[in-house]
Design a protein around this motif. Structure first.
Motif, PDB file in Angstrom:
ATOM      1  N   LYS A 171     -17.997 -23.586 -55.232  1.00 53.07           N
ATOM      2  CA  LYS A 171     -17.389 -22.349 -55.713  1.00 53.07           C
ATOM      3  C   LYS A 171     -17.737 -22.116 -57.183  1.00 53.07           C
ATOM      4  N   ILE A 172     -17.559 -20.883 -57.626  1.00 50.58           N
ATOM      5  CA  ILE A 172     -17.930 -20.519 -58.992  1.00 50.58           C
ATOM      6  C   ILE A 172     -17.150 -21.335 -60.017  1.00 50.58           C
ATOM      7  N   PHE A 173     -15.839 -21.554 -59.782  1.00 53.02           N
ATOM      8  CA  PHE A 173     -15.058 -22.319 -60.755  1.00 53.02           C
ATOM      9  C   PHE A 173     -15.524 -23.774 -60.812  1.00 53.02           C
ATOM     10  N   LYS A 207     -15.067 -24.528 -74.860  1.00 46.13           N
ATOM     11  CA  LYS A 207     -13.878 -25.166 -75.412  1.00 46.13           C
ATOM     12  C   LYS A 207     -12.602 -24.346 -75.280  1.00 46.13           C
ATOM     13  N   SER A 208     -12.702 -23.052 -75.030  1.00 46.63           N
ATOM     14  CA  SER A 208     -11.482 -22.267 -74.837  1.00 46.63           C
ATOM     15  C   SER A 208     -11.122 -22.114 -73.365  1.00 46.63           C
ATOM     16  N   GLY A 209     -11.927 -22.655 -72.485  1.00 46.95           N
ATOM     17  CA  GLY A 209     -11.668 -22.517 -71.055  1.00 46.95           C
ATOM     18  C   GLY A 209     -11.717 -23.852 -70.341  1.00 46.95           C
ATOM     19  N   GLU A 210     -12.769 -24.012 -69.537  1.00 47.54           N
ATOM     20  CA  GLU A 210     -12.888 -25.207 -68.703  1.00 47.54           C
ATOM     21  C   GLU A 210     -13.047 -26.498 -69.501  1.00 47.54           C
ATOM     22  N   ARG A 219     -16.867 -25.899 -64.105  1.00 43.17           N
ATOM     23  CA  ARG A 219     -16.451 -27.248 -64.522  1.00 43.17           C
ATOM     24  C   ARG A 219     -17.651 -28.139 -64.787  1.00 43.17           C
ATOM     25  N   ILE A 220     -18.689 -27.998 -63.977  1.00 44.60           N
ATOM     26  CA  ILE A 220     -19.906 -28.792 -64.197  1.00 44.60           C
ATOM     27  C   ILE A 220     -20.552 -28.402 -65.518  1.00 44.60           C
ATOM     28  N   TYR A 221     -20.669 -27.099 -65.768  1.00 43.08           N
ATOM     29  CA  TYR A 221     -21.252 -26.637 -67.020  1.00 43.08           C
ATOM     30  C   TYR A 221     -20.411 -27.098 -68.213  1.00 43.08           C
ATOM     31  N   ALA A 222     -19.097 -27.076 -68.085  1.00 41.69           N
ATOM     32  CA  ALA A 222     -18.224 -27.518 -69.173  1.00 41.69           C
ATOM     33  C   ALA A 222     -18.351 -29.018 -69.409  1.00 41.69           C
ATOM     34  N   PRO A 253     -28.473 -22.310 -59.090  1.00 38.00           N
ATOM     35  CA  PRO A 253     -27.066 -22.443 -58.688  1.00 38.00           C
ATOM     36  C   PRO A 253     -26.739 -21.696 -57.395  1.00 38.00           C
ATOM     37  N   GLU A 254     -27.570 -20.726 -57.012  1.00 39.77           N
ATOM     38  CA  GLU A 254     -27.309 -20.003 -55.766  1.00 39.77           C
ATOM     39  C   GLU A 254     -27.442 -20.914 -54.544  1.00 39.77           C
ATOM     40  N   ILE A 255     -28.277 -21.951 -54.643  1.00 43.20           N
ATOM     41  CA  ILE A 255     -28.385 -22.916 -53.539  1.00 43.20           C
ATOM     42  C   ILE A 255     -27.087 -23.706 -53.416  1.00 43.20           C
ATOM     43  N   LEU A 256     -26.506 -24.080 -54.554  1.00 38.85           N
ATOM     44  CA  LEU A 256     -25.220 -24.781 -54.516  1.00 38.85           C
ATOM     45  C   LEU A 256     -24.123 -23.882 -53.956  1.00 38.85           C
TER      46      LEU A 256
END
Length: 66
Positions: free
Chosen positions: A21-23, A38-41, A27-30, A12-15
């Motif tokens: 951005k981290i957020f 389920k309680s966030g993104e 979103r991709i991970y979510a 992910p450091e290349i991205l």
């Protein structure tokens, strides 16, 4: 597609160097695993899946007086 998943999971450091951005990574991970977020993104994705699963895309299971 597999190249992007490779970058998301293993580098992910290349991205981040490419401007993601981290957020946005959150979103991709979510999107990939909404139950873990389920309680966030992943909250809206979980609710959308529940809505489609319970009523379908066009079926409405509310009151019949409409």
């Amino acid at each position: 597609m597999s190249g992007i998943l490779y970058l998301v999971f293993l580098h992910p450091e290349i991205l981040r160097l490419m401007g993601i951005k981290i957020f946005q990574l959150g979103r991709i991970y979510a999107w990939i695993d909404p139950e873990s977020y389920k309680s966030g993104e992943g909250f809206n994705l979980i609710k959308a899946l529940l809505a489609i699963g319970s009523g379908g895309v066009s079926d409405y299971k509310g009151t019949q007086n409409i």
